[in-house]
Design a protein around this motif. Sequence first.
Motif, PDB file in Angstrom:
ATOM      1  N   LEU A   1       6.426 -57.005 -18.231  1.00 43.49           N
ATOM      2  CA  LEU A   1       5.505 -55.879 -18.137  1.00 43.49           C
ATOM      3  C   LEU A   1       6.199 -54.702 -17.452  1.00 43.49           C
ATOM      4  O   LEU A   1       6.824 -54.875 -16.394  1.00 43.49           O
ATOM      5  CB  LEU A   1       4.255 -56.256 -17.336  1.00 43.49           C
ATOM      6  CG  LEU A   1       3.252 -57.188 -18.014  1.00 43.49           C
ATOM      7  CD1 LEU A   1       3.632 -58.637 -17.764  1.00 43.49           C
ATOM      8  CD2 LEU A   1       1.845 -56.914 -17.488  1.00 43.49           C
ATOM      9  N   THR A   2       6.089 -53.553 -18.047  1.00 41.46           N
ATOM     10  CA  THR A   2       6.632 -52.352 -17.434  1.00 41.46           C
ATOM     11  C   THR A   2       5.515 -51.326 -17.291  1.00 41.46           C
ATOM     12  O   THR A   2       4.560 -51.317 -18.072  1.00 41.46           O
ATOM     13  CB  THR A   2       7.770 -51.736 -18.271  1.00 41.46           C
ATOM     14  OG1 THR A   2       7.283 -51.478 -19.599  1.00 41.46           O
ATOM     15  CG2 THR A   2       8.959 -52.659 -18.342  1.00 41.46           C
ATOM     16  N   LYS A   3       5.641 -50.473 -16.290  1.00 44.18           N
ATOM     17  CA  LYS A   3       4.662 -49.409 -16.111  1.00 44.18           C
ATOM     18  C   LYS A   3       5.067 -48.249 -17.000  1.00 44.18           C
ATOM     19  O   LYS A   3       6.167 -47.708 -16.877  1.00 44.18           O
ATOM     20  CB  LYS A   3       4.568 -48.969 -14.643  1.00 44.18           C
ATOM     21  CG  LYS A   3       3.295 -48.187 -14.368  1.00 44.18           C
ATOM     22  CD  LYS A   3       2.986 -48.071 -12.889  1.00 44.18           C
ATOM     23  CE  LYS A   3       1.603 -47.455 -12.703  1.00 44.18           C
ATOM     24  NZ  LYS A   3       1.284 -47.226 -11.275  1.00 44.18           N
ATOM     25  N   MET A   4       4.179 -47.906 -17.915  1.00 40.27           N
ATOM     26  CA  MET A   4       4.528 -46.905 -18.923  1.00 40.27           C
ATOM     27  C   MET A   4       3.252 -46.266 -19.474  1.00 40.27           C
ATOM     28  O   MET A   4       2.147 -46.761 -19.267  1.00 40.27           O
ATOM     29  CB  MET A   4       5.292 -47.570 -20.067  1.00 40.27           C
ATOM     30  CG  MET A   4       4.541 -48.698 -20.775  1.00 40.27           C
ATOM     31  SD  MET A   4       5.559 -49.519 -22.023  1.00 40.27           S
ATOM     32  CE  MET A   4       4.458 -50.843 -22.551  1.00 40.27           C
ATOM     33  N   HIS A   5       3.428 -45.178 -20.186  1.00 37.68           N
ATOM     34  CA  HIS A   5       2.313 -44.618 -20.936  1.00 37.68           C
ATOM     35  C   HIS A   5       2.118 -45.499 -22.170  1.00 37.68           C
ATOM     36  O   HIS A   5       3.039 -45.689 -22.954  1.00 37.68           O
ATOM     37  CB  HIS A   5       2.598 -43.179 -21.349  1.00 37.68           C
ATOM     38  CG  HIS A   5       2.496 -42.215 -20.216  1.00 37.68           C
ATOM     39  ND1 HIS A   5       3.559 -41.894 -19.396  1.00 37.68           N
ATOM     40  CD2 HIS A   5       1.437 -41.506 -19.741  1.00 37.68           C
ATOM     41  CE1 HIS A   5       3.170 -41.026 -18.476  1.00 37.68           C
ATOM     42  NE2 HIS A   5       1.887 -40.784 -18.660  1.00 37.68           N
ATOM     43  N   THR A   6       0.916 -46.040 -22.319  1.00 37.89           N
ATOM     44  CA  THR A   6       0.687 -47.026 -23.377  1.00 37.89           C
ATOM     45  C   THR A   6      -0.670 -46.832 -24.031  1.00 37.89           C
ATOM     46  O   THR A   6      -1.622 -46.353 -23.405  1.00 37.89           O
ATOM     47  CB  THR A   6       0.791 -48.458 -22.818  1.00 37.89           C
ATOM     48  OG1 THR A   6       0.555 -49.399 -23.873  1.00 37.89           O
ATOM     49  CG2 THR A   6      -0.210 -48.698 -21.686  1.00 37.89           C
TER      50      THR A   6
END
Length: 452
Positions: free
Chosen positions: A317-322
């Motif tokens: 899991l990465t923190k991103m605009h999704t």
Amino acid sequence: MQTKFLLDESQMPKYWYNLQADFPEPLPQVLHPATMQPVSPSDLEPLFPMALIEQEVTTEREVEIPEPVRDVYRLWRPAPLYRAHRLEKALGTPAKIFYKYEGVSPAGSHKPNSAIPQAFYNREAGIRTLTTETGAGQWGTSLSFAGSLFDMDVTVFQVRVSYDQKPYRRAVMETYGANCVASPSNLTEFGRKVLAENPGHTGSLGIAISEAVELAMKDPNTKYALGSVLNHVLLHQTVIGLESMQQMEMADCWPDVIVGCTGGGSNFAGLAFPFIGHALRGGEKSRIVAVEPSSCPTLTRGKYAYDYGDTAKMTPLTKMHTLGSGFTPPGFHAGGLRYHGMAAMVSHAKELGLMEAVSYTQRECFEAGVLFARNEGIVPAPEANHAVKGAIDEALRCKREGKEEVILFGLSGHGHFDMAAYTAYFAGELGDHEYDDQELAMALSGLPSVGA
């Protein structure tokens, strides 16, 4: 008036640039999908060789480009920078428009900038087989090309809608010796599950990634290669911006505005990150504009949150605009921009206010691409049309405001394998696909529950 700005092979960058070294705040940590704890390098070893894992996590400003990689780069690098004199005249703008053209690579896009080092590092680690995903086929073509140079077997899962739309791209992959499979497929457990639920599924990059990752996880002699999104991929692409900086100096100009199309973020980051880093270290600042399709508006409509990189939820899991890993974008022709998430580093740069984002519909991007082709001669890929549209809008703004700004945009690839899309455009059959608001809301509601 000079049109082309060309560097000698001796001026090719010897190092990739890492924006992590200059971020005012560090990237949020990547989390393990099972434990929700920060991943360790050993967690990534089933997918990537250690050399790429080290590049993924390093905060060093410069990473040396191995000589065997630079040797292959010489087939097309340094890539040319052009001044778009004829487009400027057609627009009647006082702005100076430059574009960095990555379509000169053997695969026709910027993607080999990362495919070559990924194949090299895997081969050095003794790996002989790679799996990957591809949308429009630019990445799949590039990794197939890299596999042929380093004597590696490559299996490419191509999103079904693009597999059907672009048969010649598939033929190029097969020419390079790769096996190209429509995704979702019957080759994997996850592909079979998707097809059982929806036999006519058009596919998505998230699904194709899940299939490629599944094959790699099952075989210790197989590794996975990703064409965008990850830090090491963005790192490899910075040769674009590093060359551009030298070429802008040759032109005795510095960009006021830099425009790039964004899907997963690799081409955009490759052009923009060296300029962002230059500004963060006290150099001249440029406005940075990311352009995305309005039917897959990750940066402009997505949520900044932790999410999976694939639909089966196997990836970290990465923190991103999704838009949510379960979101399937409409089947528009810019297949390389049909990804639910944005690279963590691009997302972080957006959150820090280092860049801005806009979105456009498919037809207005093709209109811009045709105008560009009729003046500059190059037929852009549908993905690159978004950057063309963004640059034209900036040039028209300069016209309205009477400003002589310098605009630099990335022409990430040519559209020679995308002529079915242009044919549809001229026939009036190219629609502006709208995403399903309800589906987007459902996908976002399914985001994993993770603390900030």
